[in-house]
Design a protein around this motif. Structure first.
Motif, PDB file in Angstrom:
ATOM      1  N   SER A  16     -11.459  -8.071  -0.216  1.00  0.00           N
ATOM      2  CA  SER A  16     -10.102  -8.529   0.072  1.00  0.00           C
ATOM      3  C   SER A  16      -9.052  -7.593  -0.534  1.00  0.00           C
ATOM      4  O   SER A  16      -7.886  -7.667  -0.177  1.00  0.00           O
ATOM      5  N   GLN A  17      -9.473  -6.710  -1.439  1.00  0.00           N
ATOM      6  CA  GLN A  17      -8.531  -5.724  -1.993  1.00  0.00           C
ATOM      7  C   GLN A  17      -8.265  -4.603  -0.999  1.00  0.00           C
ATOM      8  O   GLN A  17      -7.336  -3.826  -1.177  1.00  0.00           O
ATOM      9  N   ASP A  18      -9.077  -4.528   0.061  1.00  0.00           N
ATOM     10  CA  ASP A  18      -8.941  -3.474   1.059  1.00  0.00           C
ATOM     11  C   ASP A  18      -7.997  -3.849   2.201  1.00  0.00           C
ATOM     12  O   ASP A  18      -7.755  -3.050   3.084  1.00  0.00           O
ATOM     13  N   PHE A  19      -7.506  -5.079   2.182  1.00  0.00           N
ATOM     14  CA  PHE A  19      -6.608  -5.505   3.244  1.00  0.00           C
ATOM     15  C   PHE A  19      -5.638  -6.551   2.718  1.00  0.00           C
ATOM     16  O   PHE A  19      -5.807  -7.114   1.646  1.00  0.00           O
ATOM     17  N   ARG A  20      -4.594  -6.793   3.497  1.00  0.00           N
ATOM     18  CA  ARG A  20      -3.671  -7.893   3.224  1.00  0.00           C
ATOM     19  C   ARG A  20      -3.655  -8.758   4.473  1.00  0.00           C
ATOM     20  O   ARG A  20      -3.960  -8.283   5.563  1.00  0.00           O
ATOM     21  N   VAL A  21      -3.319 -10.014   4.309  1.00  0.00           N
ATOM     22  CA  VAL A  21      -3.249 -10.934   5.436  1.00  0.00           C
ATOM     23  C   VAL A  21      -1.786 -11.223   5.734  1.00  0.00           C
ATOM     24  O   VAL A  21      -1.025 -11.591   4.844  1.00  0.00           O
ATOM     25  N   ILE A  22      -1.425 -11.043   6.991  1.00  0.00           N
ATOM     26  CA  ILE A  22      -0.081 -11.359   7.468  1.00  0.00           C
ATOM     27  C   ILE A  22      -0.211 -12.581   8.373  1.00  0.00           C
ATOM     28  O   ILE A  22      -1.062 -12.612   9.260  1.00  0.00           O
ATOM     29  N   ILE A  23       0.616 -13.573   8.142  1.00  0.00           N
ATOM     30  CA  ILE A  23       0.619 -14.765   8.989  1.00  0.00           C
ATOM     31  C   ILE A  23       1.627 -14.526  10.107  1.00  0.00           C
ATOM     32  O   ILE A  23       2.806 -14.308   9.840  1.00  0.00           O
ATOM     33  N   ASP A  24       1.156 -14.565  11.353  1.00  0.00           N
ATOM     34  CA  ASP A  24       2.058 -14.266  12.467  1.00  0.00           C
ATOM     35  C   ASP A  24       2.939 -15.467  12.818  1.00  0.00           C
ATOM     36  O   ASP A  24       2.894 -16.500  12.146  1.00  0.00           O
ATOM     37  N   PHE A  25       3.721 -15.335  13.862  1.00  0.00           N
ATOM     38  CA  PHE A  25       4.689 -16.364  14.252  1.00  0.00           C
ATOM     39  C   PHE A  25       4.032 -17.671  14.690  1.00  0.00           C
ATOM     40  O   PHE A  25       4.690 -18.706  14.747  1.00  0.00           O
ATOM     41  N   GLN A  26       2.743 -17.641  15.010  1.00  0.00           N
ATOM     42  CA  GLN A  26       2.014 -18.849  15.402  1.00  0.00           C
ATOM     43  C   GLN A  26       1.111 -19.352  14.268  1.00  0.00           C
ATOM     44  O   GLN A  26       0.180 -20.098  14.516  1.00  0.00           O
ATOM     45  N   ASP A  27       1.372 -18.885  13.053  1.00  0.00           N
ATOM     46  CA  ASP A  27       0.594 -19.242  11.862  1.00  0.00           C
ATOM     47  C   ASP A  27      -0.850 -18.767  11.907  1.00  0.00           C
ATOM     48  O   ASP A  27      -1.721 -19.352  11.273  1.00  0.00           O
ATOM     49  N   LYS A  28      -1.113 -17.705  12.667  1.00  0.00           N
ATOM     50  CA  LYS A  28      -2.449 -17.111  12.711  1.00  0.00           C
ATOM     51  C   LYS A  28      -2.540 -16.035  11.625  1.00  0.00           C
ATOM     52  O   LYS A  28      -1.661 -15.178  11.521  1.00  0.00           O
ATOM     53  N   PRO A  29      -3.617 -16.049  10.821  1.00  0.00           N
ATOM     54  CA  PRO A  29      -3.799 -14.983   9.841  1.00  0.00           C
ATOM     55  C   PRO A  29      -4.328 -13.718  10.516  1.00  0.00           C
ATOM     56  O   PRO A  29      -5.283 -13.781  11.297  1.00  0.00           O
ATOM     57  N   ILE A  30      -3.678 -12.606  10.250  1.00  0.00           N
ATOM     58  CA  ILE A  30      -4.087 -11.323  10.821  1.00  0.00           C
ATOM     59  C   ILE A  30      -4.229 -10.319   9.689  1.00  0.00           C
ATOM     60  O   ILE A  30      -3.314 -10.138   8.888  1.00  0.00           O
ATOM     61  N   LYS A  31      -5.383  -9.653   9.632  1.00  0.00           N
ATOM     62  CA  LYS A  31      -5.654  -8.679   8.575  1.00  0.00           C
ATOM     63  C   LYS A  31      -5.000  -7.344   8.905  1.00  0.00           C
ATOM     64  O   LYS A  31      -5.017  -6.901  10.045  1.00  0.00           O
ATOM     65  N   LEU A  32      -4.474  -6.726   7.870  1.00  0.00           N
ATOM     66  CA  LEU A  32      -3.977  -5.352   7.957  1.00  0.00           C
ATOM     67  C   LEU A  32      -4.733  -4.554   6.904  1.00  0.00           C
ATOM     68  O   LEU A  32      -4.470  -4.684   5.708  1.00  0.00           O
ATOM     69  N   TRP A  33      -5.719  -3.791   7.355  1.00  0.00           N
ATOM     70  CA  TRP A  33      -6.566  -3.021   6.449  1.00  0.00           C
ATOM     71  C   TRP A  33      -5.802  -1.837   5.861  1.00  0.00           C
ATOM     72  O   TRP A  33      -4.935  -1.258   6.526  1.00  0.00           O
ATOM     73  N   ASN A  34      -6.140  -1.449   4.665  1.00  0.00           N
ATOM     74  CA  ASN A  34      -5.507  -0.293   4.021  1.00  0.00           C
ATOM     75  C   ASN A  34      -5.708   0.981   4.835  1.00  0.00           C
ATOM     76  O   ASN A  34      -4.806   1.807   4.924  1.00  0.00           O
ATOM     77  N   TYR A  35      -6.892   1.145   5.442  1.00  0.00           N
ATOM     78  CA  TYR A  35      -7.123   2.355   6.229  1.00  0.00           C
ATOM     79  C   TYR A  35      -6.255   2.362   7.492  1.00  0.00           C
ATOM     80  O   TYR A  35      -5.878   3.425   7.979  1.00  0.00           O
ATOM     81  N   THR A  36      -5.891   1.186   8.012  1.00  0.00           N
ATOM     82  CA  THR A  36      -4.981   1.121   9.154  1.00  0.00           C
ATOM     83  C   THR A  36      -3.571   1.512   8.730  1.00  0.00           C
ATOM     84  O   THR A  36      -2.864   2.227   9.455  1.00  0.00           O
ATOM     85  N   VAL A  37      -3.162   1.068   7.542  1.00  0.00           N
ATOM     86  CA  VAL A  37      -1.858   1.465   6.996  1.00  0.00           C
ATOM     87  C   VAL A  37      -1.813   2.991   6.859  1.00  0.00           C
ATOM     88  O   VAL A  37      -0.828   3.631   7.246  1.00  0.00           O
ATOM     89  N   GLU A  38      -2.876   3.580   6.346  1.00  0.00           N
ATOM     90  CA  GLU A  38      -2.930   5.042   6.194  1.00  0.00           C
ATOM     91  C   GLU A  38      -2.898   5.733   7.555  1.00  0.00           C
ATOM     92  O   GLU A  38      -2.238   6.765   7.710  1.00  0.00           O
ATOM     93  N   HIS A  39      -3.599   5.193   8.529  1.00  0.00           N
ATOM     94  CA  HIS A  39      -3.585   5.739   9.886  1.00  0.00           C
ATOM     95  C   HIS A  39      -2.153   5.749  10.439  1.00  0.00           C
ATOM     96  O   HIS A  39      -1.706   6.749  11.000  1.00  0.00           O
ATOM     97  N   ILE A  40      -1.448   4.644  10.274  1.00  0.00           N
ATOM     98  CA  ILE A  40      -0.068   4.554  10.770  1.00  0.00           C
ATOM     99  C   ILE A  40       0.815   5.572  10.049  1.00  0.00           C
ATOM    100  O   ILE A  40       1.631   6.261  10.678  1.00  0.00           O
ATOM    101  N   LYS A  41       0.668   5.688   8.734  1.00  0.00           N
ATOM    102  CA  LYS A  41       1.461   6.661   7.966  1.00  0.00           C
ATOM    103  C   LYS A  41       1.231   8.085   8.464  1.00  0.00           C
ATOM    104  O   LYS A  41       2.168   8.871   8.599  1.00  0.00           O
ATOM    105  N   GLN A  42      -0.032   8.427   8.727  1.00  0.00           N
ATOM    106  CA  GLN A  42      -0.381   9.795   9.126  1.00  0.00           C
ATOM    107  C   GLN A  42       0.021  10.119  10.558  1.00  0.00           C
ATOM    108  O   GLN A  42       0.484  11.223  10.838  1.00  0.00           O
ATOM    109  N   THR A  43      -0.160   9.170  11.465  1.00  0.00           N
ATOM    110  CA  THR A  43       0.082   9.466  12.879  1.00  0.00           C
ATOM    111  C   THR A  43       1.492   9.108  13.352  1.00  0.00           C
ATOM    112  O   THR A  43       1.901   9.550  14.424  1.00  0.00           O
TER     113      THR A  43
END
Length: 121
Positions: A16-43
């Motif tokens: 769980s240290q590798d991701f954070r959970v964002i609750i969307d507008f419909q109260d659904k939990p969605i994971k945002l992985w650290n490697y996805t954050v890095e991908h977005i930063k790089q690209t």
């Protein structure tokens, strides 16, 4: 322990240290992985803070469409005209795959949209 290779071993070690959970507008939990954050930063270096960027899209979309990829939807958030902010979410896994700024609506069939009269103006 069996050697699964670099990628598979990485997948086995996720915590769980590798991701954070964002609750969307419909109260659904969605994971945002650290490697996805890095991908977005790089690209997409135009996105200053990928976490806040994705969170804003998931919490306040104007439209959700189907992507070409199976079980993937695209959340759209209004931005400065003519731009929209988009986030790709893999539905079955409940995780963000990527996010970026676009000059047009992405995807195909509409899954959800706001009832606002100025949806795409």
């Amino acid at each position: 322990m069996k050697d699964y290779g670099k990628i598979s071993a990485f997948m086995l070690k996720k915590t769980s240290q590798d991701f954070r959970v964002i609750i969307d507008f419909q109260d659904k939990p969605i994971k945002l992985w650290n490697y996805t954050v890095e991908h977005i930063k790089q690209t997409h270096p135009d996105i200053a803070d990928p976490v806040l960027f994705v969170e804003a899209i998931l919490k306040n979309p104007i439209l959700i469409t189907e992507d070409e990829l199976p079980s993937t939807v695209i959340y759209h958030k209004r931005a400065a005209k003519p731009l929209v902010h988009v986030a790709y979410v893999q539905v079955e896994k409940g995780e963000v795959k990527s996010a970026h700024v676009s000059d047009r609506i992405k995807g195909g069939n509409i899954v959800w949209f706001t009832e606002s009269k100025d949806l795409l103006q």
